[in-house]
Structure formats: structure tokens, C-alpha cells
Design a protein around this motif. Structure first.
Motif, short mmCIF file in Angstrom:
data_model
loop_
_atom_site.label_atom_id
_atom_site.label_comp_id
_atom_site.label_asym_id
_atom_site.label_seq_id
_atom_site.Cartn_x
_atom_site.Cartn_y
_atom_site.Cartn_z
N ARG A 132 0.82 -1.21 0.00
CA ARG A 132 0.00 0.00 0.00
C ARG A 132 0.86 1.26 0.00
O ARG A 132 1.92 1.31 0.60
N LEU A 133 0.35 2.27 -0.69
CA LEU A 133 1.03 3.57 -0.72
C LEU A 133 0.76 4.32 0.57
O LEU A 133 -0.27 4.12 1.23
N PRO A 134 1.66 5.23 0.95
CA PRO A 134 1.39 6.07 2.13
C PRO A 134 0.13 6.91 1.91
O PRO A 134 -0.25 7.18 0.76
N ALA A 135 -0.47 7.34 2.98
CA ALA A 135 -1.72 8.10 2.90
C ALA A 135 -1.54 9.42 2.15
O ALA A 135 -2.50 9.96 1.60
N THR A 136 -0.33 9.95 2.13
CA THR A 136 -0.10 11.24 1.47
C THR A 136 0.11 11.11 -0.04
O THR A 136 0.23 12.12 -0.73
N THR A 137 0.16 9.89 -0.56
CA THR A 137 0.43 9.66 -1.98
C THR A 137 -0.76 8.96 -2.62
O THR A 137 -1.38 8.11 -2.01
N ASP A 138 -1.07 9.32 -3.86
CA ASP A 138 -2.14 8.63 -4.56
C ASP A 138 -1.57 7.94 -5.80
O ASP A 138 -0.48 8.25 -6.26
N TYR A 139 -2.33 6.99 -6.32
CA TYR A 139 -1.89 6.20 -7.47
C TYR A 139 -1.81 7.03 -8.74
O TYR A 139 -0.93 6.81 -9.57
N MET A 181 -7.62 2.31 -8.69
CA MET A 181 -6.98 2.01 -7.41
C MET A 181 -7.23 3.14 -6.41
O MET A 181 -7.45 2.87 -5.23
N ASP A 182 -7.22 4.38 -6.87
CA ASP A 182 -7.52 5.49 -5.97
C ASP A 182 -8.97 5.46 -5.52
O ASP A 182 -9.28 5.74 -4.37
N ALA A 183 -9.88 5.11 -6.43
CA ALA A 183 -11.30 5.07 -6.08
C ALA A 183 -11.59 3.96 -5.08
O ALA A 183 -12.47 4.11 -4.23
N ARG A 184 -10.86 2.88 -5.16
CA ARG A 184 -11.10 1.74 -4.26
C ARG A 184 -10.22 1.77 -3.03
O ARG A 184 -10.23 0.83 -2.25
#
Length: 128
Positions: free
Chosen positions: A48-55, A114-117
Motif C-alpha cells: 500500500r502507498l502512504p496516505a499522502t500519496t495517490d496512485y 486504485m484510488d477510487a477503491r
């Protein structure tokens, strides 16, 4: 091999065979990547990406590179067509250029999905 094809059918046959090979390779790569992305979308990202980063932000360099490379390959093909004539305009340029652009579109769509989910449990995601 190419010399034999030129002797048998000229540049048209060589162009067709090269195009079919390129089309098959591009289709195989596209299908495998799409299957891998669908699996990630259904099961969730194991890293998983950190909360501060989006796909979408993370995929932007790949998307831009895919579009640019696809347009450049198409442009070189058109330039060869204008400058050197029809015999030099191989079908590889449009096939590879289109594959690069489709790959970039697929990458962008995957990042948006991935961002939406994000934050949705994988079990819920795989049923939708």
C-alpha cells in the motif's frame, strides 16, 4: 528469413509478417498487464502507498512517457511516409505507437480505479 520473404512476396509480405509478429507481441503484453491490473484491483495492492500519496500521481510519469513515445513513433512513421515514400513506411510504427498509447491509457485507468477503491476491503472490492 527476411531476405527470403522479400524474394517471395516483396516488401509487402515482409511488412505484413513483421506487423503480425509485432501485433501478437503487443497483444500478449497488453493482455498480461490488464490481467495483472485486474487482479490488483480485485485483491488490493499488497504494498500500500502512504496516505499522502495517490496512485494517479505515482502513475503520471509512466502515462506521460507512454503518450509521448506513442506520438513520437507515429510521427516518425508519418515522416518516413512523407519523405521516403510508401515503401519505407513500415507497419511497425503504427502498431507499436498505438500499443504505447493504449498502455498509457490503461495505466491511467488503473491508477484512477486504485484510488477510487482505496480504503475498501479486498473482499468487498472483488464482488463488485
Amino acid at each position: 528469413m527476411w531476405n527470403r520473404l522479400i524474394v517471395i512476396g516483396g516488401y509487402g509480405l515482409t511488412n505484413s509478417v513483421a506487423g503480425l509478429i509485432a501485433l501478437a507481441v503487443c497483444f500478449a503484453i497488453y493482455s498480461r498487464t490488464r490481467a495483472r491490473y485486474r487482479k490488483l484491483e480485485a485483491e488490493g495492492d499488497p504494498e500500500r502507498l502512504p496516505a499522502t500519496t495517490d496512485y494517479v500521481t505515482m502513475s503520471m510519469p509512466t502515462v506521460v512517457l507512454g503518450w509521448m513515445a506513442g506520438v513520437v513513433v507515429w510521427g516518425v512513421t508519418l515522416l518516413l511516409l512523407v519523405i521516403a515514400g510508401f515503401g519505407s513506411a513500415w507497419v511497425l510504427g503504427p502498431i507499436i505507437g498505438t500499443a504505447l498509447i493504449l498502455g498509457a491509457r490503461m495505466e491511467a485507468a488503473h491508477a484512477r480505479t486504485m484510488d477510487a477503491r482505496r480504503g475498501t476491503p479486498p473482499v468487498t472490492t472483488s464482488r463488485s
